[in-house]
Enzyme design. Sequence first.
Site, short mmCIF file in Angstrom:
data_model
loop_
_atom_site.label_atom_id
_atom_site.label_comp_id
_atom_site.label_asym_id
_atom_site.label_seq_id
_atom_site.Cartn_x
_atom_site.Cartn_y
_atom_site.Cartn_z
N PRO A 127 -1.83 1.40 -9.95
CA PRO A 127 -1.71 0.08 -9.31
C PRO A 127 -0.33 -0.53 -9.56
CG PRO A 127 -2.91 -0.09 -11.38
CD PRO A 127 -2.64 1.37 -11.17
N GLY A 128 0.22 -1.12 -8.52
CA GLY A 128 1.45 -1.89 -8.68
C GLY A 128 1.11 -3.35 -8.45
N CYS B 110 22.34 -16.20 6.39
CA CYS B 110 22.73 -16.26 7.79
C CYS B 110 22.07 -15.13 8.56
CB CYS B 110 24.24 -16.22 7.92
SG CYS B 110 24.93 -17.79 7.37
N TYR C 255 7.00 -6.66 -5.73
CA TYR C 255 7.95 -6.43 -4.63
C TYR C 255 8.72 -7.71 -4.29
CZ TYR C 255 4.89 -2.42 -4.57
OH TYR C 255 4.15 -1.34 -4.97
C1 PLP Z 1 4.05 2.12 -4.41
C2 PLP Z 1 3.20 3.12 -5.06
C3 PLP Z 1 2.05 2.72 -5.78
C4 PLP Z 1 1.62 1.29 -5.91
O1 PLP Z 1 1.19 0.70 -4.73
P1 PLP Z 1 0.57 -0.80 -4.79
O2 PLP Z 1 0.23 -1.10 -3.38
O3 PLP Z 1 1.62 -1.70 -5.32
O4 PLP Z 1 -0.62 -0.73 -5.69
C5 PLP Z 1 1.33 3.71 -6.40
N1 PLP Z 1 1.68 5.02 -6.33
C6 PLP Z 1 2.76 5.43 -5.64
C7 PLP Z 1 3.10 6.86 -5.59
C8 PLP Z 1 3.55 4.50 -4.98
O5 PLP Z 1 4.62 4.92 -4.28
#
Ligand code: PLP
Length: 410
Positions: free
Chosen positions: A269-270, A337, A365
């Site tokens: 998870p990100g 701009c 992000y």
């Molecule tokens: C970007 C990415 C994630 C995380 O995605 P989220 O939508 O932020 O949870 C996980 N694994 C890989 C390989 C990614 O490129």
Amino acid sequence: MPEATKPSQIQGLSLEAIAQEFGTPLYVYDGNKITSQIQALQTAFAGVNLKIKYATKALSNISVLKLVKSAGAGVDAVSIEEVRLGLLAGFQPNEIMYTPNCVSFEEVQEAVNLGVMINLDNLPILAQFGQEYGNQIPVCIRINPHIMAGGNAKISVGHIHSKFGISIHQLDDILKVVSDYGMLITGLHVHTGSDILDAEVFLKGGNVLFEAAMKFPDLKFLDFGGGFKVGYKPGDVTTDVFQVGSKVTEAFQEFCKSYGRNLELWLEPGKFLVSESGYLIVKTNVVKQTPQLTFVGVDSGLNHLIRPMLYDAYHEVYNLSNIEGNPKSYNVVGYICETDTLAADRMLSEVNSGDLIVFKNAGAYGFSMASNYNSRLRPAEVLVFKNQAKLIRKREDFDDLVRNQVVLDI
Ligand SMILES: *Cc1c(COP(=O)(O)O)cnc(C)c1O
């Protein structure tokens, strides 16, 4: 489902005071929110041997990585530089998953030399890897399961036209390369995209992995990627991680039985870990009335928060300096701009120049996609940790902007 809240404090500290101390524009992260999101996943997947690999690219500040580590997670790195950030933050190499796309073989070798887990997503590099290392270095394979997932085509990466992963339809080619070089495949991976709503998509990806996994006898883990959806506006449907956790756990346990061994389940998870922790605080430079609209022009723009213009992302926004004031309709725009609408047609408590405007859900992000476009400086970052607001990245200054320029004698 998030409510429309207008926080004026984090961990009892006033956001206004934080903005005053560190200036604007400013990214502020609530460390407690990051750790509680990690704990939620750990609870939701308590029935399996879970390893969380935080997707560094969402927010790559080293102090945030250290916080993630202290909560028991590892990291996913998409570049050799993110691998290095992970090592700097104190992760052991085996806690770092390196998932690059279209990088050179030299970069992959660099990652091997740093001792991290390698995840490969194309056949030519897989073959080169086999030729070079045989069974000496364990490797994970990123499979493209061809599932259309995610909020829209820009953030879905598992579909048939996607550049990511090795197509599941090429499984025979994968197996041939693996057997030709006697490779040691210890993981299989899918990541189908961002903003995945429900357990069904994870299960679909999982089923593709489960079936393929039977052909790989040396597996240690299956990696389900990231993409849990968080709420950006009131009423948004969000991923119920407890529901996903219970369904995926059940399917995974079943799979482990047929596989004959218990494997680890990895998640990357990100957004889910850091999005809601983040606030971008900006200052109103000017309130500009046109015959049609009222613009709130702020000391920031798409250079600091590109998601609204890049992904049509919606970020909740409120006037921190006048929380309870009369609501009026505004377009909040940046100073770049370029058309850089950060929030269109929103009701905000009446805005006057000098007012602080807050964007919610800015942790993921946000800063990590910030740039110096228009020769603007990138903001400072603050982490609220143990009830204290700590600077974790200095605001850039003009020297930073010109540091690498080589000025010719013309
Ligand atoms: C970007 C990415 C994630 C995380 O995605 P989220 O939508 O932020 O949870 C996980 N694994 C890989 C390989 C990614 O490129």
